[in-house]
Motif scaffolding. Sequence first.
Motif, mmCIF file in Angstrom:
data_model
loop_
_atom_site.group_PDB
_atom_site.id
_atom_site.type_symbol
_atom_site.label_atom_id
_atom_site.label_comp_id
_atom_site.label_asym_id
_atom_site.label_seq_id
_atom_site.Cartn_x
_atom_site.Cartn_y
_atom_site.Cartn_z
ATOM 1 N N MET A 1 64.903 65.334 20.653
ATOM 2 C CA MET A 1 65.797 64.171 20.656
ATOM 3 C C MET A 1 65.049 62.900 20.263
ATOM 4 O O MET A 1 65.587 62.050 19.536
ATOM 5 C CB MET A 1 66.430 64.010 22.041
ATOM 6 N N GLY A 2 63.809 62.774 20.727
ATOM 7 C CA GLY A 2 63.008 61.613 20.361
ATOM 8 C C GLY A 2 62.751 61.562 18.864
ATOM 9 O O GLY A 2 62.848 60.488 18.234
ATOM 10 N N LEU A 3 62.453 62.721 18.275
ATOM 11 C CA LEU A 3 62.215 62.792 16.835
ATOM 12 C C LEU A 3 63.489 62.450 16.064
ATOM 13 O O LEU A 3 63.457 61.704 15.071
ATOM 14 C CB LEU A 3 61.728 64.199 16.468
ATOM 15 N N ALA A 4 64.631 62.994 16.518
ATOM 16 C CA ALA A 4 65.901 62.726 15.840
ATOM 17 C C ALA A 4 66.291 61.255 15.950
ATOM 18 O O ALA A 4 66.829 60.663 14.995
ATOM 19 C CB ALA A 4 66.996 63.613 16.445
ATOM 20 N N HIS A 5 66.033 60.655 17.105
ATOM 21 C CA HIS A 5 66.331 59.237 17.290
ATOM 22 C C HIS A 5 65.494 58.385 16.330
ATOM 23 O O HIS A 5 65.984 57.390 15.772
ATOM 24 C CB HIS A 5 66.058 58.831 18.737
ATOM 25 N N TRP A 6 64.254 58.776 16.129
ATOM 26 C CA TRP A 6 63.362 58.074 15.198
ATOM 27 C C TRP A 6 63.911 58.143 13.775
ATOM 28 O O TRP A 6 63.765 57.205 12.986
ATOM 29 C CB TRP A 6 61.965 58.683 15.295
ATOM 30 N N TRP A 7 64.565 59.259 13.442
ATOM 31 C CA TRP A 7 65.146 59.430 12.113
ATOM 32 C C TRP A 7 66.512 58.766 11.990
ATOM 33 O O TRP A 7 67.120 58.789 10.919
ATOM 34 C CB TRP A 7 65.283 60.919 11.779
ATOM 35 N N GLY A 8 67.038 58.228 13.095
ATOM 36 C CA GLY A 8 68.319 57.536 13.041
ATOM 37 C C GLY A 8 69.526 58.410 13.267
ATOM 38 O O GLY A 8 70.650 58.017 12.920
ATOM 39 N N TRP A 9 69.355 59.587 13.856
ATOM 40 C CA TRP A 9 70.488 60.477 14.119
ATOM 41 C C TRP A 9 71.240 59.999 15.359
ATOM 42 O O TRP A 9 70.745 59.225 16.166
ATOM 43 C CB TRP A 9 70.016 61.909 14.342
ATOM 44 N N THR A 10 72.454 60.540 15.539
ATOM 45 C CA THR A 10 73.260 60.225 16.718
ATOM 46 C C THR A 10 72.727 60.970 17.937
ATOM 47 O O THR A 10 71.896 61.890 17.821
ATOM 48 C CB THR A 10 74.722 60.636 16.504
#
Length: 569
Positions: free
Chosen positions: A104-113
């Motif tokens: 989730m941290g990686l996805a948040h860094w990429w701008g995902w929901t």
Amino acid sequence: MPHDISLITTIAAALGFGLIFGFIAARLKLPALVGYLAAGIIIGPATPGFVADAEIAGQLAEIGVMLMMFGVGLHFSIEDLWDVRKIALPGAILQIGVATAMGMGLAHWWGWTLGGGLIFGLALSVASTVVLLRALEERGILDSLNGRIAVGWLVVEDLVTVLVLVLLPAFAGVLGGKVAPDAEAVSLWQTLAVTLGQVAGFIVFMLVVGRKLFPWILWQVARTGSRELFTLCVIAAAVGIAYASTKLFGVSFALGAFFAGMVLRESELSHRAAEESLPLRDAFAVLFFVSVGMLFEPNILIDKPLQVLAVCAIIIFGKSIAAFLLVMALRYPPKTAIIVSASLAQIGEFSFILAALGLSLGLMPQEGQSLILAGAILSIALNPLVFSMAKPLLRVMNNSDFARKFERTTDPLAELPMTVPQEKLSGQIVLVGYGRVGRRIAAALMERGIHFVVAEENREIVDQLRKQGIPAVAGNAGEPAVLIQAHITHATMLVIATPDTFHVRAMIETARALNPGILTVVRTHSEEEAELLRAENAGKVFIGEHELANGMAEHVLQSFETAKKGHGH
């Protein structure tokens, strides 16, 4: 004859290319499944030339997952799962939480929901039981304590994932995805109650009814003497129970097939069932890995190489390190922590299912599925290398003062209680391993009033033995401290009944160094291992198949002589 032969074409192409690339991989000293994945990429839509039917390949892969999970169940009994519950249950749940947070941290860094990050993190957190089973079988440690812990850990992961798959559509709206038309009328609490009720109902049905019914059916079919009917019964049970469990209880095909194997294992014919179904399981395993390769988009490696590396880092290093620390924190030895960590350093079938569901619910972008597939293929290909690093890493840890201090933190099960009478610790037998063989030996010793001390790696078993008043110590008997705690210096005999023969020589060397006159009895599975042990003067060596043959031959001769005398009169 119909002209639509896409099913035949897909099977022929998958098996044919799987054979070719599997052979090439084997010649290159790589796992054959790397070749199967490459075959899938070749016949998939991402590469030019022939393209197999992806929808049919997906259904064939589903059958492959059923049969492979059925095989896992045949090797893993309910008692095995119960024995490792104290490490598998908390360990798997905590590890899923840690790995999901990293994803989730990686996805948040990429701008995902938030929803996309949750699906992505969950997909990276669950390893493939199919890949694990193959890795443990190849290394001969499937039936060892560490093997049972690793499989139990992944079974808990599968159960958690099944719950997530059922609940996710109901939470899709909250997470920013699509909402089913009929979902708004049903509350989340109602959905949760229905889901938990279905899973609980299925488990209760299989444990109460299935454990008696399905082995009985297998036995009735075996009595016909038809090998074809027996094989058909085994396959029908695997696929039929998996299908019925999905339709009636809402659980996954994989979980249904796994429980089918577990209940059929209660039958005395379980070994024959495993043997008869093995060729078909292997063939569909190839189809499974080929179908996974067909979904892969090779361009992701060129377009987003850093993202792929980040995903692989979480799968291979992130969650493995988390699992290692969790196992050590639960007071298990470094070897167990290393095996579990290596087992989790890959993702597989449930990750693909989660990714597909995330896409259909509008929670995760298309690139998320491509990244998950890339991470799966690379981690599966690298998993044998990760396992090969286990031995040198274990040697480093055994020579590390810090690791030894960490392992020897106050563990009451690592030392015999002071309440054990001294007369039980002089002239006793030290019994290493309390599995199926060890239990029988212990029962025979108790019948004759012979004192013994059990040395067993499974802490839960040690705890149970102590509650029964049987002296027992937890730990790997290959470590001198464990045999010292078992009072090997005053023992008459060392009996090694564990299936893990890797540390047998170390056990014997320690025992003879501390007690030169001690007698040793060793259990082994192969003639080669037995010859090596005899050459090293390891005492009396028993080979499982030889002893079974000798016992049957003795019974046949005695029965024949008795019958002959009866006819003579």
